[in-house]
Design an enzyme around this catalytic site. Structure first.
Site, short mmCIF file in Angstrom:
data_model
loop_
_atom_site.label_atom_id
_atom_site.label_comp_id
_atom_site.label_asym_id
_atom_site.label_seq_id
_atom_site.Cartn_x
_atom_site.Cartn_y
_atom_site.Cartn_z
N CYS A 51 0.81 -1.23 0.00
CA CYS A 51 0.00 0.00 0.00
C CYS A 51 0.84 1.27 0.00
O CYS A 51 0.30 2.36 -0.16
CB CYS A 51 -0.93 0.01 1.20
SG CYS A 51 -0.02 -0.02 2.75
N CYS B 135 -0.83 -5.18 6.55
CA CYS B 135 -0.62 -4.00 7.41
C CYS B 135 0.16 -4.39 8.67
O CYS B 135 0.94 -3.59 9.19
CB CYS B 135 -1.95 -3.39 7.81
SG CYS B 135 -3.08 -3.18 6.43
FE1 FES Z 1 -1.39 0.51 4.36
FE2 FES Z 1 -2.90 -0.80 6.11
S1 FES Z 1 -3.45 -0.13 4.11
S2 FES Z 1 -0.86 -0.16 6.32
#
Ligand code: FES
Length: 153
Positions: free
Chosen positions: A38, A108
């Site tokens: 992400c 995450c």
């Molecule tokens: Fe990036 Fe959770 S979406 S750390």
């Protein structure tokens, strides 16, 4: 269509009331990592005594709620442990302590583990010691400017 994710009570507690957020002045080790999936960033600060016990641990993240909750739990789990024992605080162990995470959020939880490892590596390098089983972090972000740019400092 987006789906509403369900979080455990413990995740919600650590997300709404995160423990150990912030910085440590003159830390024994610092690790900053980025999430390949992400792009979010996490930094962990460690204060380690001469006996190699972690006295304090703080974090800062630009990650999502699941990253906040997992880092909060991870800092609680490593405080009071030796640097060797801290290696057992894997993302799996943190997720178990939080009663699980939705599968799409598992990536995450890796941020905390990787940042702790990077901070331990930094500590080991600075002190010329070897922590058995600790590998050089692949994703330590050297460019700390980016971190401060994002945090507006
Ligand atoms: Fe990036 Fe959770 S979406 S750390």
């Amino acid at each position: 269509m987006s789906q509403i994710l369900e979080y455990s009570e413990k995740v919600m507690d650590h997300f709404s009331n995160p423990r150990n957020v912030g910085e440590i002045e003159n830390p024994s080790g610092v690790g900053t990592v980025g999430n390949a999936k992400c792009g979010d960033i996490m930094r962990i600060y460690l204060d380690i005594g001469k006996d190699r016990v972690i006295r304090d641990c703080k974090f800062k993240t630009f990650g999502c709620g699941a990253a906040v909750a997992t880092s909060s739990m991870a800092t609680e789990l490593v405080i009071g442990k030796t640097v060797q024992e801290a290696l057992q605080v894997t993302n799996q162990a943190v997720m178990e302590a939080l009663d699980g995470l939705p599968p799409v959020k598992v990536h995450c939880s890796l941020l905390a583990e990787e940042a702790i490892h990077a901070a331990l590596w930094d500590y080991a390098q600075k002190n010329g010691i070897e922590i058995e089983g600790l590998k050089e972090p692949a994703k330590d972000i050297e460019d700390t400017e980016k971190f401060y740019e994002m945090s507006g400092e």
